[in-house]
Design a protein around this motif. Structure first.
Motif, PDB file in Angstrom:
ATOM      1  N   TYR A   1       5.688  41.659  12.495  1.00 52.46           N
ATOM      2  CA  TYR A   1       6.039  40.850  11.328  1.00 52.46           C
ATOM      3  C   TYR A   1       4.944  40.878  10.263  1.00 52.46           C
ATOM      4  O   TYR A   1       5.237  40.918   9.063  1.00 52.46           O
ATOM      5  CB  TYR A   1       6.309  39.410  11.770  1.00 52.46           C
ATOM      6  CG  TYR A   1       6.745  38.498  10.649  1.00 52.46           C
ATOM      7  CD1 TYR A   1       7.902  38.761   9.922  1.00 52.46           C
ATOM      8  CD2 TYR A   1       5.997  37.367  10.312  1.00 52.46           C
ATOM      9  CE1 TYR A   1       8.315  37.934   8.875  1.00 52.46           C
ATOM     10  CE2 TYR A   1       6.402  36.524   9.275  1.00 52.46           C
ATOM     11  CZ  TYR A   1       7.556  36.821   8.559  1.00 52.46           C
ATOM     12  OH  TYR A   1       7.950  35.995   7.539  1.00 52.46           O
TER      13      TYR A   1
ATOM     14  N   TYR B   1      11.805  47.637   5.673  1.00 48.07           N
ATOM     15  CA  TYR B   1      11.618  47.351   4.249  1.00 48.07           C
ATOM     16  C   TYR B   1      11.826  48.641   3.472  1.00 48.07           C
ATOM     17  O   TYR B   1      11.217  49.666   3.787  1.00 48.07           O
ATOM     18  CB  TYR B   1      10.219  46.789   3.972  1.00 48.07           C
ATOM     19  CG  TYR B   1      10.154  46.002   2.682  1.00 48.07           C
ATOM     20  CD1 TYR B   1      10.406  44.642   2.668  1.00 48.07           C
ATOM     21  CD2 TYR B   1       9.893  46.635   1.474  1.00 48.07           C
ATOM     22  CE1 TYR B   1      10.383  43.903   1.496  1.00 48.07           C
ATOM     23  CE2 TYR B   1       9.865  45.907   0.290  1.00 48.07           C
ATOM     24  CZ  TYR B   1      10.114  44.548   0.304  1.00 48.07           C
ATOM     25  OH  TYR B   1      10.095  43.824  -0.857  1.00 48.07           O
TER      26      TYR B   1
ATOM     27  N   TYR C   1      12.259  44.909  12.110  1.00 51.37           N
ATOM     28  CA  TYR C   1      12.091  44.718  10.672  1.00 51.37           C
ATOM     29  C   TYR C   1      12.186  46.073   9.969  1.00 51.37           C
ATOM     30  O   TYR C   1      11.812  47.104  10.545  1.00 51.37           O
ATOM     31  CB  TYR C   1      10.728  44.103  10.333  1.00 51.37           C
ATOM     32  CG  TYR C   1      10.432  42.800  11.025  1.00 51.37           C
ATOM     33  CD1 TYR C   1      10.980  41.606  10.562  1.00 51.37           C
ATOM     34  CD2 TYR C   1       9.600  42.753  12.149  1.00 51.37           C
ATOM     35  CE1 TYR C   1      10.707  40.400  11.201  1.00 51.37           C
ATOM     36  CE2 TYR C   1       9.327  41.563  12.790  1.00 51.37           C
ATOM     37  CZ  TYR C   1       9.887  40.384  12.308  1.00 51.37           C
ATOM     38  OH  TYR C   1       9.619  39.204  12.946  1.00 51.37           O
TER      39      TYR C   1
ATOM     40  N   ARG D   1      17.725  42.635  16.854  1.00 53.23           N
ATOM     41  CA  ARG D   1      17.626  41.253  16.409  1.00 53.23           C
ATOM     42  C   ARG D   1      18.683  40.387  17.114  1.00 53.23           C
ATOM     43  O   ARG D   1      18.408  39.254  17.526  1.00 53.23           O
ATOM     44  CB  ARG D   1      17.779  41.169  14.893  1.00 53.23           C
ATOM     45  CG  ARG D   1      16.626  41.800  14.121  1.00 53.23           C
ATOM     46  CD  ARG D   1      16.841  41.735  12.624  1.00 53.23           C
ATOM     47  NE  ARG D   1      16.632  40.378  12.109  1.00 53.23           N
ATOM     48  CZ  ARG D   1      15.460  39.893  11.708  1.00 53.23           C
ATOM     49  NH1 ARG D   1      14.362  40.657  11.770  1.00 53.23           N
ATOM     50  NH2 ARG D   1      15.350  38.665  11.256  1.00 53.23           N
TER      51      ARG D   1
ATOM     52  N   HIS E   1       5.296  43.957   8.288  1.00 54.26           N
ATOM     53  CA  HIS E   1       6.451  43.811   7.397  1.00 54.26           C
ATOM     54  C   HIS E   1       6.074  43.012   6.147  1.00 54.26           C
ATOM     55  O   HIS E   1       6.420  43.403   5.018  1.00 54.26           O
ATOM     56  CB  HIS E   1       7.583  43.109   8.150  1.00 54.26           C
ATOM     57  CG  HIS E   1       8.793  42.812   7.319  1.00 54.26           C
ATOM     58  ND1 HIS E   1       9.653  43.788   6.870  1.00 54.26           N
ATOM     59  CD2 HIS E   1       9.285  41.626   6.847  1.00 54.26           C
ATOM     60  CE1 HIS E   1      10.627  43.235   6.162  1.00 54.26           C
ATOM     61  NE2 HIS E   1      10.425  41.921   6.127  1.00 54.26           N
TER      62      HIS E   1
END
Length: 383
Positions: A364, A350, A348, A279, A367
């Motif tokens: 994304y 989670y 990403y 990132r 995600h």
């Protein structure tokens, strides 16, 4: 002259009257004695209760007071011990302490040596400490610093273990003279962070998580030095690899503090490390809730949109890159993950708190799908 029947009857009535009077007197004496005994027992009961109430109050107060050392000599009498304890402020009344010790039939197994107390401890706690062999060490207390502890949490641990207040610990750990000594002692570890104006605490993250001996005579500077020495010892083997990453030691420690709170297993931590580095490389903010909570100076289960707006260099939703310094004391495993991230394209992740599984992706939409599934079902069934 023989008694007449009427005289005999009168005499017997008189004798019975005398006997009844004696019985009443005897009962009265017994009743008075019983009443006196009951009063005495009531006073003893009230005394014991007062001692117990005093103990409970003192026990709560004791945790807030500085530690006190008292040396007990071999064969020293209970009265002399009580006098020492009263003089040092461990107890308020030597006479009451002696009475309590005798009441509880204690004192025979008090140990000689230097014992560590808090001011106004309960009598029960004092007796327990006096039975310990030299208080577990000559004025020494064990302190556990847990992985991922903030400096504020470490201050709480020190207070709980030693009675030294959080305020006093934080005053010691932020003392400029001590910090300079530690920088001179470990320049490779601390020189960079010591020159930063935007860190909350210079030594945040550099008080390594481990178990330490707090020596009353040596005091807090010795304890803090132990913690920083241990951090330097753990970080030293990584120095070559840290230089190869192009990051500074402070940047690695800051990254490790994020990883410490975001992942559990070594594999997940290295993947999380890769997410954060990826990132940063793409110019994306890290967007870690851990940074927001640290910026807020609080712990909460749910971070709100309003929380994300907190004005702080530690808020990694509003600021790109890494925070000014570490936000907790990371473990060696987290430091290793910060130095050796996994080789991935993930940006990403989670975490399913129900199963403990962490899901990684560079998509994304995927995600968001995991996020919606978790919010709806409380877990993620798809992979």
């Amino acid at each position: 002259m023989p008694e007449t029947p009427s005289e005999r009857l009168e005499r017997r009535r008189a004798e019975r009257a005398v006997r009844r009077k004696r019985v009443r007197q005897r009962r009265l004496r017994i009743g008075c004695s019983a009443f006196i005994i009951l009063i005495l027992l009531a006073f003893v009961g009230i005394g014991i209760r007062m001692i117990q109430v005093s103990q409970n109050t003192q026990e709560m107060e004791a945790e807030k007071k500085p530690a006190i050392s008292v040396t007990i000599d071999e064969g020293e009498a209970v009265g002399d011990i009580a006098g020492k304890l009263e003089k040092e402020g461990v107890i308020k009344n030597a006479g009451l302490f002696k009475f309590y010790v005798r009441l509880k039939n204690e004192g025979a197994d008090f140990k000689a040596g230097t014992h560590l107390f808090a001011e106004n401890m309960s009598m029960k706690a004092v007796i327990k400490e006096l039975k310990n062999a030299s208080g577990g060490g000559v004025g020494v207390v064990k302190i556990l610093v847990r992985e991922g502890s903030t400096l504020d949490q470490i201050a709480e641990s020190v207070e709980k273990a030693t009675g030294v207040s959080k305020k006093d610990f934080k005053a010691a750990v932020t003392d400029e003279a001590l910090i300079q000594k530690l920088v001179d002692r470990h320049p490779d570890l601390l020189k960079e962070v010591a020159g930063k104006d935007d860190v909350r605490y210079t030594l945040e993250g550099y008080l390594f998580p481990a178990t330490y001996d707090y020596n009353l005579k040596e005091g807090l500077p010795s304890l803090i030095t132990q913690m920083v020495d241990k951090c330097a010892e753990v970080v030293a083997p990584f120095e070559g690899d840290i230089q190869a990453t192009g990051h500074t030691v402070n940047e690695i420690m800051a990254m490790a503090s994020l990883i410490e709170k975001e992942g559990v297993s070594p594999e997940d931590r290295k993947k999380i490390s890769s997410v954060f580095y990826n990132r940063i490389a793409q110019g994306m903010p890290i967007q870690s809730d851990i940074s927001v909570l640290y910026a807020l100076g609080t712990h909460k289960e749910i971070v709100t949109f309003k929380d994300l707006e907190v004005d702080s260099p530690y808020n990694l939703y509003k600021n790109q890159g890494l925070p000014p310094g570490p936000m907790n004391s990371p473990s060696e495993e987290a430091i290793d993950a910060a130095v050796h991230p996994a080789d991935t394209n993930f940006i990403y992740f989670y975490a399913d708190l129900k199963t403990g599984k962490v899901y990684f992706t560079d998509d994304y939409d995927q995600h968001l799908a995991w996020q919606k599934e978790y919010e709806k079902n409380g877990t993620i069934a798809s992979s």
